[in-house]
Design a protein around this motif. Structure first.
Motif, mmCIF file in Angstrom:
data_model
loop_
_atom_site.group_PDB
_atom_site.id
_atom_site.type_symbol
_atom_site.label_atom_id
_atom_site.label_comp_id
_atom_site.label_asym_id
_atom_site.label_seq_id
_atom_site.Cartn_x
_atom_site.Cartn_y
_atom_site.Cartn_z
ATOM 1 N N LEU A 10 0.848 -1.297 -0.102
ATOM 2 C CA LEU A 10 0.105 0.314 -0.087
ATOM 3 C C LEU A 10 0.975 1.092 -0.042
ATOM 4 N N ILE A 11 0.727 2.244 -1.089
ATOM 5 C CA ILE A 11 1.126 3.567 -1.062
ATOM 6 C C ILE A 11 0.503 4.414 -0.353
ATOM 7 N N VAL A 12 0.979 4.952 0.804
ATOM 8 C CA VAL A 12 0.137 5.643 1.720
ATOM 9 C C VAL A 12 0.644 7.193 1.212
ATOM 10 N N ASN A 13 -0.035 7.891 0.418
ATOM 11 C CA ASN A 13 0.359 9.142 -0.110
ATOM 12 C C ASN A 13 -0.264 10.332 0.410
ATOM 13 N N LYS A 14 0.341 11.455 0.368
ATOM 14 C CA LYS A 14 0.122 12.736 0.864
ATOM 15 C C LYS A 14 -0.004 12.715 2.487
ATOM 16 N N ILE A 15 1.089 12.102 3.007
ATOM 17 C CA ILE A 15 1.151 12.271 4.797
ATOM 18 C C ILE A 15 1.711 13.670 5.049
ATOM 19 N N LEU A 16 1.051 14.348 5.776
ATOM 20 C CA LEU A 16 1.679 15.717 6.147
ATOM 21 C C LEU A 16 2.971 15.756 6.793
ATOM 22 N N PRO A 17 3.811 16.374 6.278
ATOM 23 C CA PRO A 17 5.433 16.242 6.797
ATOM 24 C C PRO A 17 5.495 17.122 7.963
ATOM 25 N N PRO A 18 6.735 16.780 8.887
ATOM 26 C CA PRO A 18 6.823 17.391 10.184
ATOM 27 C C PRO A 18 7.019 18.800 9.973
ATOM 28 N N SER A 19 7.342 19.351 8.882
ATOM 29 C CA SER A 19 7.470 20.743 8.792
ATOM 30 C C SER A 19 6.265 21.587 8.580
ATOM 31 N N ALA A 20 5.263 20.744 8.418
ATOM 32 C CA ALA A 20 3.929 21.409 8.419
ATOM 33 C C ALA A 20 3.512 21.897 9.537
ATOM 34 N N ASP A 21 3.279 23.293 9.887
ATOM 35 C CA ASP A 21 2.820 24.068 10.997
ATOM 36 C C ASP A 21 1.388 24.792 10.843
ATOM 37 N N GLY A 22 1.317 25.422 11.935
ATOM 38 C CA GLY A 22 -0.078 26.180 12.101
ATOM 39 C C GLY A 22 -0.979 25.467 12.931
ATOM 40 N N SER A 23 -2.143 26.275 13.430
ATOM 41 C CA SER A 23 -3.369 25.502 14.506
ATOM 42 C C SER A 23 -4.069 24.462 13.273
ATOM 43 N N PHE A 24 -4.239 25.118 12.098
ATOM 44 C CA PHE A 24 -5.160 24.355 11.319
ATOM 45 C C PHE A 24 -4.486 22.913 11.040
ATOM 46 N N LEU A 25 -3.336 22.808 10.471
ATOM 47 C CA LEU A 25 -2.381 21.863 10.149
ATOM 48 C C LEU A 25 -2.118 20.780 11.334
ATOM 49 N N LYS A 26 -2.212 21.428 12.550
ATOM 50 C CA LYS A 26 -1.790 20.463 13.817
ATOM 51 C C LYS A 26 -3.046 19.671 13.943
ATOM 52 N N LYS A 27 -4.218 20.228 13.928
ATOM 53 C CA LYS A 27 -5.375 19.438 14.023
ATOM 54 C C LYS A 27 -5.470 18.410 13.176
ATOM 55 N N ARG A 28 -5.204 18.557 11.757
ATOM 56 C CA ARG A 28 -5.152 17.830 10.807
ATOM 57 C C ARG A 28 -4.200 16.596 10.994
ATOM 58 N N LYS A 29 -2.925 16.761 11.441
ATOM 59 C CA LYS A 29 -1.996 16.079 11.788
ATOM 60 C C LYS A 29 -2.243 15.077 12.981
ATOM 61 N N GLU A 30 -2.974 15.566 13.921
ATOM 62 C CA GLU A 30 -3.598 14.734 15.008
ATOM 63 C C GLU A 30 -4.459 13.762 14.381
ATOM 64 N N GLN A 31 -5.280 13.863 13.553
ATOM 65 C CA GLN A 31 -6.298 13.147 13.032
ATOM 66 C C GLN A 31 -5.656 12.188 12.132
ATOM 67 N N GLU A 32 -4.672 12.756 11.260
ATOM 68 C CA GLU A 32 -3.697 11.966 10.572
ATOM 69 C C GLU A 32 -3.033 10.691 11.382
ATOM 70 N N LYS A 33 -2.618 11.045 12.324
ATOM 71 C CA LYS A 33 -1.785 10.165 13.312
ATOM 72 C C LYS A 33 -2.719 9.001 13.484
ATOM 73 N N ASP A 34 -3.867 9.372 13.888
ATOM 74 C CA ASP A 34 -4.897 8.266 14.308
ATOM 75 C C ASP A 34 -5.308 7.348 13.030
ATOM 76 N N TYR A 35 -5.372 7.802 11.857
ATOM 77 C CA TYR A 35 -5.462 6.925 10.776
ATOM 78 C C TYR A 35 -4.277 6.181 10.240
ATOM 79 N N LEU A 36 -3.199 6.719 10.530
ATOM 80 C CA LEU A 36 -1.987 6.011 10.135
ATOM 81 C C LEU A 36 -1.842 4.943 11.092
#
Length: 316
Positions: free
Chosen positions: A247-273
Motif C-alpha cells: 500500500l502506498i500511503v500518499n500525501k502524509i503531512l510532513p513534520p515541517s507542516a505547522d499552524g493550528s489548522f495543520l496541527k489538528k489535521r496531523k492529530e487526526q492523520e496520526k490516528d488514521y496511520l
C-alpha cells in the motif's frame, strides 16, 4: 515482504483522486532509472500518463525516457477490435444466410454491460503474453477501485465460463458424431477457438496468481473513506485469490507542516496511520509525504520518486 523489487508485473489501483497514476508513474520511473527496462500502461479511460510525462502517448508503445516506455489502452477502440475479431473467428463457421443476423447479435452484445471490460482484459492478456519477455517491468495504472476489481477478477470468471462452454460444445460434438457421423470425431473450429482462448486466459491467470512474478499495489491517503475502501478491496481481491501486497500511503503531512489548522489535521492523520498499521498487517506500507507543490512537472515526479525509492530500497 518487499517483493515489489523483484516482481515483473505490477498492478496499481486505488480510489480516485489519491495519486494512483502519479504513484504508478513514479514506480515506473524509479525502476527505469535503476536500469530495468520498464513499460507503463494505462487502462483508465481518463488517461493521465501523457499529462504526467508531458508526452503524447497512445495505442502504440511510446518511448518516454531511457529504459521507459508508455502505452495508453483505449477501451472503446479495443471493444471495436474485439468485436471485429469475434466476427472474423466466425467466418466459415456460420451459414451465409445467417451471417447478417449473427453479426447483428454480436453488435448488440458490444453495448452490453461488461463488453468493454472483456475487450480491455483481452488487450491486457495480449500485452502480458507478448511483452513480458521484452520488458523487465510492466506496470499497469488501472481505473478506480471497483473497475479494477472487476477487471482483475475476469481471468477466473471467464475461465469458469469458458470451461462450461467447452464442455457443452464437447457433448454436442459427441452426440453429433454418434448420430450422423458413425461415431467418428467431427472437426469443430469453434471448439478449437474456444480452447485456444481458454488456454490463453489460463496462462495469464497462472502469471497473476504467482506472487513471485506479479504484484498488486493500492494507493490511499490517510483519510477514513480511502482506508475503508482499501479494506473492502483487499477482501474482495482475496475472494479471487489475488492478494494486495503493498500500500502506498500518499500525501502524509510532513513534520515541517505547522499552524493550528495543520496541527489538528496531523492529530487526526496520526490516528488514521495507526488504524492502517492495525488493519493492514499483511501489506507493506510505503509512506509518501505531501509535497509542497502538485506533481505537475517532471522535477516534481523526480521528487516523488526519491521518497518512493527510500521506502522501497532503503527502509528496513
Amino acid at each position: 515482504m518487499n517483493e515489489i523489487k523483484n516482481q515483473s508485473i505490477l498492478f496499481v489501483g486505488g480510489k480516485g483522486g489519491v495519486g494512483k497514476s502519479t504513484s504508478a508513474s513514479a514506480l515506473a520511473l524509479m525502476f527505469a532509472k535503476s536500469g530495468r527496462k520498464t513499460l507503463i500502461i494505462s487502462t483508465d479511460p481518463a488517461h493521465n500518463l501523457g499529462d504526467i510525462f508531458h508526452k503524447k502517448i497512445g495505442e502504440e508503445i511510446t518511448p518516454l525516457f531511457d529504459n521507459l516506455w508508455g502505452l495508453e489502452i483505449n477501451p472503446e477502440l479495443e471493444t471495436n477490435k474485439y468485436i471485429k475479431g469475434v466476427k472474423n473467428n466466425l467466418k466459415g463457421m456460420v451459414k451465409s444466410s445467417m451471417v447478417e443476423e449473427v453479426h447483428r447479435q454480436i453488435d448488440m452484445a458490444a453495448s452490453a454491460p461488461g463488453a468493454e471490460e472483456a475487450a480491455l482484459f483481452d488487450k491486457i492478456v495480449s500485452v502480458i503474453l507478448e511483452e513480458k519477455e521484452e520488458f523487465d517491468k510492466i506496470i499497469f495504472d488501472t481505473a478506480p477501485t471497483g473497475h479494477t476489481i472487476r477487471l482483475l477478477s475476469l481471468p477466473e470468471l471467464m475461465g469458469v465460463w469458458m470451461d462450461g462452454m467447452l464442455e457443452r460444445r464437447k457433448k454436442t460434438n459427441k452426440n453429433y458424431s454418434q448420430l450422423l457421423n458413425d461415431g467418428e470425431p467431427v472437426d469443430d473450429p469453434i471448439f478449437d477457438v474456444l480452447q485456444r482462448r481458454r488456454d490463453k486466459f489460463a496462462r495469464v491467470r497462472s502469471i497473476m496468481l504467482n506472487s513471485a512474478e506479479t504484484g498488486f499495489i493500492f494507493v490511499l491517503i490517510p483519510e477514513r473513506l480511502p482506508i475503508l475502501e482499501t479494506e473492502k478491496a483487499i477482501e474482495l481481491m482475496k475472494k479471487h485469490h489475488l492478494n494486495i501486497q503493498g500500500l502506498i500511503v500518499n500525501k502524509i503531512l510532513p513534520p515541517s507542516a505547522d499552524g493550528s489548522f495543520l496541527k489538528k489535521r496531523k492529530e487526526q492523520e496520526k490516528d488514521y496511520l495507526q488504524m492502517m498499521k492495525k488493519k493492514f498487517t499483511d501489506q507493506r506500507l510505503y509512506e509518501i509525504p505531501l509535497l509542497e507543490e502538485d506533481v505537475c512537472t517532471l522535477n516534481h515526479l523526480e521528487s516523488f520518486v526519491q521518497h518512493l525509492q527510500r521506502e522501497v530500497y532503503d527502509k528496513v
